[in-house]
Design a protein around this motif. Structure first.
Motif, PDB file in Angstrom:
ATOM      1  N   UNK A 211      28.430 -72.470   8.889  1.00  0.00           N
ATOM      2  CA  UNK A 211      27.182 -72.473   9.652  1.00  0.00           C
ATOM      3  C   UNK A 211      26.641 -71.071   9.902  1.00  0.00           C
ATOM      4  N   UNK A 212      27.258 -70.052   9.338  1.00  0.00           N
ATOM      5  CA  UNK A 212      26.832 -68.677   9.577  1.00  0.00           C
ATOM      6  C   UNK A 212      25.635 -68.355   8.686  1.00  0.00           C
ATOM      7  N   UNK A 213      24.442 -68.355   9.290  1.00  0.00           N
ATOM      8  CA  UNK A 213      23.215 -68.151   8.517  1.00  0.00           C
ATOM      9  C   UNK A 213      23.132 -66.744   7.932  1.00  0.00           C
ATOM     10  N   UNK A 214      23.599 -65.749   8.673  1.00  0.00           N
ATOM     11  CA  UNK A 214      23.542 -64.371   8.170  1.00  0.00           C
ATOM     12  C   UNK A 214      24.427 -64.210   6.941  1.00  0.00           C
ATOM     13  N   UNK A 215      25.610 -64.812   6.987  1.00  0.00           N
ATOM     14  CA  UNK A 215      26.517 -64.764   5.846  1.00  0.00           C
ATOM     15  C   UNK A 215      25.915 -65.491   4.647  1.00  0.00           C
ATOM     16  N   UNK A 216      25.355 -66.675   4.880  1.00  0.00           N
ATOM     17  CA  UNK A 216      24.770 -67.440   3.781  1.00  0.00           C
ATOM     18  C   UNK A 216      23.593 -66.724   3.141  1.00  0.00           C
ATOM     19  N   UNK A 217      22.736 -66.129   3.974  1.00  0.00           N
ATOM     20  CA  UNK A 217      21.585 -65.411   3.438  1.00  0.00           C
ATOM     21  C   UNK A 217      22.023 -64.166   2.668  1.00  0.00           C
ATOM     22  N   UNK A 218      23.059 -63.485   3.163  1.00  0.00           N
ATOM     23  CA  UNK A 218      23.548 -62.288   2.473  1.00  0.00           C
ATOM     24  C   UNK A 218      24.085 -62.636   1.087  1.00  0.00           C
ATOM     25  N   UNK A 219      24.768 -63.769   0.981  1.00  0.00           N
ATOM     26  CA  UNK A 219      25.292 -64.148  -0.334  1.00  0.00           C
ATOM     27  C   UNK A 219      24.169 -64.576  -1.267  1.00  0.00           C
ATOM     28  N   UNK A 220      23.161 -65.253  -0.726  1.00  0.00           N
ATOM     29  CA  UNK A 220      22.012 -65.622  -1.554  1.00  0.00           C
ATOM     30  C   UNK A 220      21.295 -64.369  -2.055  1.00  0.00           C
ATOM     31  N   UNK A 221      21.168 -63.366  -1.183  1.00  0.00           N
ATOM     32  CA  UNK A 221      20.565 -62.092  -1.602  1.00  0.00           C
ATOM     33  C   UNK A 221      21.372 -61.457  -2.728  1.00  0.00           C
TER      34      UNK A 221
END
Length: 613
Positions: A211-221
């Protein structure tokens, strides 16, 4: 010597330094509340996994006495106050020497937990991460009821990130209460997560913290913008887009550019020539555009003489975005190898979006707005951004002025100057310095300018940074700085435009501690400039302006990049070292930067200029 205004504004900035300078880490720790005696010792906090530390950077053992003894309360309080004062003044090693012994349980000091935390902050300021980790582990183990524990956890998360123990860092940050330091925690993760190189580390932590949005967005980046995407990642990427409501258009992988070298290249120049209006007012207003293009044409000739054929196609984009949109609709523009322009900010984003969609590198010739090149691998600034200038100036100031006394940073009420100031503060704090005052002013309001310099911060400052090209500001600032006692007079960092201010004399600009930030410094006596000036005079029958010089240097640099790396030259520039300029000090986009990283700092010595950085 000839100069151009050097106003600017950043981007990005190092979160680690901001966090270390934030109120969360710099505040005076709360006094521990007395606790009632208990029959059993409170359970210590769960110990963190020890990071795998390279022996060469492992914490150095501190000398300790053979038999630790309690420190008398009066002496301990004196040491504690001395340690805090040393920390506030930036004397971090001295602060550690006073505070670390007080942090040991054997010292039996009432504020041992505070001493441990402050000593860890000092170690972090010195970038002695293993030592900081030892103190934070001591704090969590021996003083688990410490009131400022969330601050300590935030710092320990940063320490683990710095030690590249990403698993422990994320685990530590999850121990923070959900309502404490939320923005600081997410900013810390956003700053450090892009450093993860190992795919398994990414996937492991995504499973642990789904559920960590910052982690998920960083990996998508990393997958899309960082070029790590493969077809095998499609299900994972689709899941991240859906789970965290990411912009699917932004996170749709594009085909990797293929840079095929050619024998000749086509370059489109999109500038507001405004040829439809022949009035002298318009021609005079647009003289800088004409000069810029004349410099480009001269660089084209120089490349041709070197056997590098390059065709220039000029487009009059007018002063409004409507004309630019009509130009971008022309079919032939999609076949260009390089785009140069525009000069007005209203059209810059339009052309940047076109460049990304058509995968053609676009170079903005004059802007210093680093925001223009964010998240767009096809867009470059020829100039250093305001943020880059701020970071470079702060790195210079830490060495030139030291970090023992705080800085006073004053900046004009504009976007670029505010960006410079924010980047300067962040970079100076990372160097171990401190900003005692960060103030915005309006140069056209006397009261605003007076308020910026008011208070005790000027007398206490080790150096003053004034970010404004307004001609009233230079004389006013120099007068107040030079009124300070000679023994404690602060140094001064100012824009290079002050050197062209007719209200300032050589004696005022010649101060021992006065330096100037001058991105477009060049030496009129250099062989390169004299050759350029001769060729320009032969062609235009006028001496070159600084805009002509910029156009010449821009096309010479990026034209050579086309022939060296092909039209998709991003990877080539990212790995190339600084290239000396024919006129200016040079250009560098090393490490994937999309604005020029070369920012000269100069000093007036007598009647000569010295380039110090």
């Amino acid at each position: 010597m000839t100069f151009i205004s050097s106003r600017q504004r950043p981007l990005g900035w190092l979160l680690a330094s901001l966090l270390l300078g934030s109120s969360a880490l710099a505040q005076t720790p709360a006094r521990p509340q007395p606790t009632k005696p208990v029959t059993s010792k409170p359970a210590p906090a769960a110990p963190l996994a020890k990071p795998a530390v390279n022996p060469s950077v492992a914490a150095k053992p501190r000398p300790t006495s053979a038999r630790p003894v309690a420190i008398p309360p009066a002496e301990a309080n004196v040491r504690y106050r001395a340690g805090k004062n040393q920390l506030d003044q930036g004397n971090y090693a001295a602060a550690i020497a006073q505070l670390e012994p007080l942090a040991q349980p054997a010292a039996r000091f009432a504020r041992a937990a505070d001493a441990a935390y402050l000593a860890a902050v000092a170690e972090a300021r010195l970038k002695q991460w293993p030592e900081a980790e030892q103190l934070l582990n001591l704090l969590r183990t021996e003083y688990p009821s410490y009131p400022n524990l969330p601050d300590a956890l935030l710092l320990q998360g940063q320490v683990s990130f710095e030690l590249e123990d990403f698993d422990t860092a994320l685990k530590t940050l999850t121990l923070l209460p959900s309502d404490k330091l939320v923005a600081e925690r997410e900013n810390l993760k956003a700053a450090y997560l892009p450093r993860i190189q190992d795919r398994n580390t990414w996937l492991r932590n995504l499973r642990r913290y789904p559920a960590d949005a910052t982690l998920g967005r960083a990996y998508a980046d990393r997958l899309v913008l960082g070029g790590a995407y493969t077809e095998a990642d499609r299900p994972q990427l689709d899941d991240l887009i859906t789970r965290f409501s990411l912009d699917r258009a932004r996170y749709t992988p594009r085909p990797r550019p293929v840079s095929t070298k050619k024998s000749s290249y086509n370059v489109a120049v999109l500038l507001p020539f405004e040829l439809a209006d022949p009035s002298w007012q318009t021609q005079r207003k647009n003289q800088f555009v004409t000069d810029l293009y004349a410099g480009l044409r001269l660089a084209q000739d120089s490349l041709q003489r070197a056997g590098r054929t390059l065709q220039l196609f000029a487009y009059d984009t007018g002063a409004d975005t409507l004309t630019l949109k009509q130009t971008l609709a022309l079919p032939e523009l999609a076949g260009m190898d390089l785009l140069i322009g525009p000069v007005y900010k209203s059209g810059a984003r339009l052309l940047a979006r076109y460049a990304q969609e058509h995968q053609i590198v676009c170079v903005n010739p004059l802007s210093q707005d680093g925001d223009l090149v964010l998240d767009n691998p096809w867009h470059y600034l020829y100039a250093p951004s305001a943020a880059t200038q701020g970071r470079t100036a702060a790195q210079f100031a830490a060495g030139a002025f030291g970090t023992g006394r705080p800085a006073l940073v004053l900046y004009e009420d504009s976007k670029d100057d505010a960006a410079f100031a924010a980047a300067y503060k962040a970079a100076l704090e990372e160097q171990g310095g401190k900003v005692g005052g960060l103030r915005r002013f309006n140069p056209n309001v006397d009261a605003s300018l007076a308020t910026a310099f008011a208070g005790p911060e000027l007398a206490a400052a080790g150096h003053v940074v004034v970010v404004s090209d307004d001609r009233r500001v230079g004389p006013y600032s120099l007068r107040l700085v030079q009124q300070q006692p000679a023994a404690t007079r602060p140094g001064l960092l100012a824009p290079g435009s002050w050197l062209d201010n007719p209200s300032l004399g050589v004696g005022q600009l010649n101060g021992a501690g006065t330096y100037f930030i001058q991105p477009k410094y060049y030496d009129e006596q250099s062989v390169g400039f004299r050759r350029f000036r001769t060729l320009y005079l032969q062609r235009q029958h006028l001496p070159p302006s600084v805009f002509a010089s910029q156009g010449f240097e821009l096309l010479l640099y990026f034209g050579n990049a086309l022939f060296q790396y092909g039209p998709a030259f991003q990877v080539g520039l990212a790995g190339a070292s600084q290239t000396p300029g024919a006129i200016f000090e040079g250009a560098s986009y090393f490490g994937g930067a999309h604005d020029n990283q070369v920012v000269p700092i100069i000093k007036l010595s007598g009647l000569e200029y010295q380039v110090l950085k």
